[in-house]
Structures are given as C-alpha cells and as structure tokens.
Design a protein around this motif. Sequence first.
Motif, short mmCIF file in Angstrom:
data_model
loop_
_atom_site.label_atom_id
_atom_site.label_comp_id
_atom_site.label_asym_id
_atom_site.label_seq_id
_atom_site.Cartn_x
_atom_site.Cartn_y
_atom_site.Cartn_z
N GLU A 182 55.03 -12.02 36.73
CA GLU A 182 56.18 -11.13 36.71
C GLU A 182 56.70 -10.82 38.12
O GLU A 182 57.43 -9.85 38.31
N SER A 183 56.32 -11.65 39.08
CA SER A 183 56.78 -11.41 40.45
C SER A 183 58.28 -11.66 40.59
O SER A 183 58.94 -11.05 41.43
N LEU A 184 58.81 -12.58 39.79
CA LEU A 184 60.24 -12.86 39.81
C LEU A 184 60.80 -12.64 38.41
O LEU A 184 60.16 -12.99 37.42
N PRO A 185 62.00 -12.07 38.30
CA PRO A 185 62.61 -11.86 36.97
C PRO A 185 62.90 -13.21 36.29
O PRO A 185 63.19 -14.21 36.95
N HIS A 186 62.83 -13.21 34.97
CA HIS A 186 63.15 -14.43 34.20
C HIS A 186 63.90 -14.02 32.93
O HIS A 186 63.38 -14.14 31.83
N PRO A 187 65.15 -13.52 33.09
CA PRO A 187 65.86 -12.92 31.95
C PRO A 187 66.50 -13.91 30.98
O PRO A 187 66.69 -13.60 29.82
#
Length: 631
Positions: A182-187
């Motif tokens: 969850e270190s980078l958003p993945h929407p």
Amino acid sequence: MGRRSPARWWRCAVLLLALALAVADGRFVVEKNSLRVTSPAALRGVYECAIGNFGMPQYGGTMHGVVVYPKANTKGCKPFSDSGLSFNPKSGGLPVFLLVDRGDCYFTTKGWNAQTAGAAAVLVADDRAEPLITMDTPESAGKEHLENITVPSALVSKRFGDDLKAALENGDMVNVLLDWRESLPHPDERVEYEFWTNSNDECGAKCDMQMNFVRNFRGVAQVLEQRGYTQFAPHYITWYCPEAFVLSKQCTSQCINHGRYCAPDPEQDFTTGYDGKDVVVQNLIQICLFKVANESRKPWLWWDYVHDFAIRCPMKEKKYTRDCANGVIKSLGMDIDKINKCVGDPDADEDNPVLKAEQDAQIGHGSRGDVTILPTFVVNNRQYRGKLDKRAVLRAICSGFEETTEPDICLTQDIQTNQCLENNGGCWLDHNSNNFTACKDTFRGRVCECPIVNGVKFVGDGYTHCEASGVGRCQINNGGCWKETRNGKSVSACSNEVAKGCKCPPGFKGDGIHSCEDIDECKERLFCQCKGCSCENTWGSYECGCGGNNMLYMREHDTCISKVASSSVGWGFLWVVFFGLGFAGVGAYAVYKYRLRSYMDSEIRAIMAQYMPLENQDTSSHQRPVEHADI
C-alpha cells in the motif's frame, strides 16, 4: 573534486536560499511502508518506517525475514567482511534484515556494507527522537554505492529500534514482514506518473544513472503509453533568483527571463563550460517538445528525443546547443516552429507560462509533497523512493494498477514471480484436456477467480469448484455434463437453453454429470401398448411395429391402422365431402336467386301500385261519370 573556494560556497548558499524560498509554501513528505513484527509476542504489531531513497523497494510486494543486530560495527560504517561476519541465510533459513545504528557515515555506506555481507534488507535505527526522515544519497557518497545497492532500506524510529535491540539481547527471535503493497495508490486500471528530471549530463553519478535509466526504460515506457496503460508527463525543477541578485553574474549566468527561472551551473564554475541558463533553455525545449508531441497523440516521442539528444549533443563534446537540439527534432519529424513558439523568448522580462506551470507543479498538493530530489518519479500522486533502475521503477508503476488489471509486462518473471506455477496457486484447475484454471497472477500475488473462456463465464468459489454458465457453456467441456457417442450419434446432458446444471435428455436417466443410462421403454411398457403392437428398444429411443405389412403404427396415438383401409376410406370420404359441398353450393345459390327475385318483384309492385292501376285491378268504382256539356 577539490575544496571549494569561499566565493563558490557563497554562490551555492545563495542558490540554496533561493530554492528554499521557492518551496517555502510547500512541504516535504516522507514516503513510508509498513513493518509488521510477527514475533516475539511482546513486539507483535505494525510499525511505520521510512523508505530510503536508494536500493530497490519491493513496491506492491512483501519480504519476510529475521532481524539481526551485529555485535560489532553496529553502525555498519565498515565492511563486515573485515570481522568475518556474513549474513547470508543458511539453507531453508529466512533472509536476514540487518539492523544498524544511524551515524558516523552515509546511509548508502551502511546499505552497501549490509548488502555485500549478504543481508536481504537494511534497517537503520534513528539515533534521536524525531519524526522519520528520508534517507537520501549525497553526491559524495560514491558512484559505486549509488548504482549497485539493490537491497531495500528503511529508517525506523529510535524507540522502535531500541525495542528491537532489547528483544534480540533477550534471546528472542524477531520475525519481521516488510510490506510495500500500500505504499503507492492503485485506484484503477490506468497509472498516471511523472518523471522529474534534468537535461544536465555533467552532474556526476546521478546524471550517469539517469541517462542509463532513460536508455533502458524507454522501450517499456513507450509500450505502456502506446497501449493506453499509463499517462506520462515529464517535469523539470527550476527556481528563481532573489530580486536583490538578479543583475549579479551568478544569476545572469544561471537564469533566464530576468532571474525568474534558474538552474545550477553544470560545472559549478561560472567562467567555463556551459551555464545554468543553457540547462534551463534545454529543459524548456524538452517540455515544449512533449507538449507538441502530446497534442499530436504521440507523447512517447519525448523518450526518443531525450535519448537521442544525450547521445548526439553531450556537454563534454561541446554539442549541448540549440542547433544540435533542432537537428534531433527534425530527425523525429517534429514541428520545430510549434516548439520554438512554445519556448518563447528567454531574454524577455516576463513570465514564461510553461516554466511558471512547472514551478507551480513542484509544490506539493494533496497527499504529495514538494519535489526536491532529482531525478525521481511521482506515481499516482505519490513520490517514488529508491534506485532509478528499470526493474525497480517498473515495479512501482505496476503496483499502481488496480489488482487484476495489470498489463502482461507487469507479470514477467524478472519483476514478479508467478505463484500460479506452483501447485496452481491452490486454486481450482480443470484437469480435462483444456486445463482451465481459476488461478490469476497479479502483481500483488495470485487470486482464485473462476475464468472467462471464449466468452463463457465460469462460476464458483474459485478454490474447489468452477463451472461454465450462460449461453455457450456447452461449448466448454460440454458444460461439465455427460456426453456419449454411439454409431455416429452424439447425446449430451448439457443444453444451452438452460443457464446451468445438467439433465439427461429424453430417453435417458441419471445424474447428467457422470452418467446417463438408456431407458428401456419396451421393458418398462411406457409405449407400444396397442393391440398387435411390437416394441424394440434402441439407444435413447424405441421402435414400435404392427403385425402384417398392411398395418401402420401411429406414435402420437399409440395405435395401429390399416394402410389400405385408411387410404380408400379416406379418399372416398373426401370425394363425398367434395360433391356434397358442390351440391350444397348450387342449391344455396338457386334458393338465393328465387327468394331474391320474389322479394324484388313484390317491392316493385308495391311501389307502382301507388302511381297507376294494374291490369288485374277493378277500376269502375274509382272513375267519375262522363258529363255531356251543352253544345
């Protein structure tokens, strides 16, 4: 490089002050990942740690290891090989996460020494109680460290570091899970990313690393962009010169548009080589080229230009000029006039709208902090931390896709292990010839999800059961139903008219899945019950016959009739009906004509009687006597 003169230190101080003023309204965001302690129980829980700006964070993934704190060289500033220490895991053992203390040397030195000793990751315990910071790579850290450190790194708080060391001193085995999922958003299914870079190619190890990265990553970036998986934009950092120094030699040589947009001198010497303003102009050309390329729906041409410009127009060969840039632009078929119009006049005492927008974009907004480290990436509005490496950056971009929507390039073996290859990931597998599977590899790990095959949707839990459903399901493994062929005739328990399930067809009985048995209609006396009928069972049906050659069996009525009698009686009956209908028609017509004529005659007589006497009517009583007049 030698010791800088006081004048050079002053110049750098001025520029650093200007940079600080330029970003005073923003903030620096420390990017973090989570660290989960699974044992001992006293420390079990989730803790924050700051991702280092070197090494290769495993974006989208996790690493499980055991923490080790060295008894000597606790700050990791010396090679561990000097004391004969090795942290390579034994066969079957967990990877080692080496815990070292902050201080006395660069963070990169600690990371390099840990890596060369066999550690899988390095944890740096802060030496002061303060908010977490980003461990960066200073220019003087050395090219070897900058380019070759691949293990991930993280800074932990002083309190947590002390707790780890106390547990280890107590003889506890400390198991840790480093988690970057969850270190980078993945929407969603598209990743938006920015590459903050610089056209300067004489800034030492970082510039060399940047050029190598562009060369290696160009093909991947272009494929992602051309297929619509990503939306990319390059950006460039500039700052303004304080108004009091606008007319100084430092600002006039490093800035354009009267001190509004500046870059450091490539050689940090204002008297030789190229100036900072040359870098700003080239940065501006590259931004404008991207804008023109993007308007023509070919934004990936930016990568070709930057790659070719670095090869054809390097500073060290004195080719870092606008004429050389124009030659590269022409070779790519770009519109030079549009690009020059976008660049504008670098000597004008007015804002340049393109560079003004770049300075505004540099300031942090939302969850993203200020961009102050070059080069770097911003993925889905979150800054990337780590080594500028093709594999590492691709991992970061791939972690920005919504799960199960990643392009194939994100599932290649060099950046992602396919968990479906081992025991099918524990998911459902069709063991028939087609070998359909519910195991779907994603960047964050496998998911068990019933597949769609040739437009046919499989339904089920994905782990133990999946079956085809909907229209066309019988085309896939016959819908999982029974099917058999005998003497060229195929019979199936699957029907496309039914959304799911199996049912034996008429003439068969069974569960429809494993078997369907022929029903003996003759034995069970379901048909052929008429007098004189004979029954013969067939596969899936039956045949009924009647005694004698002149008898015909009628299946609908389960009866036998005579072929001859039925024919004569039938035709005789038809002729009788035909002639009867004919005579009835003629008779009806005669009656109709007679009645109509009589009716019309009576009507006509009645009408004429009102106006004249008829021949058969007595008229003597109605006539007046003739009066003879006198003559």
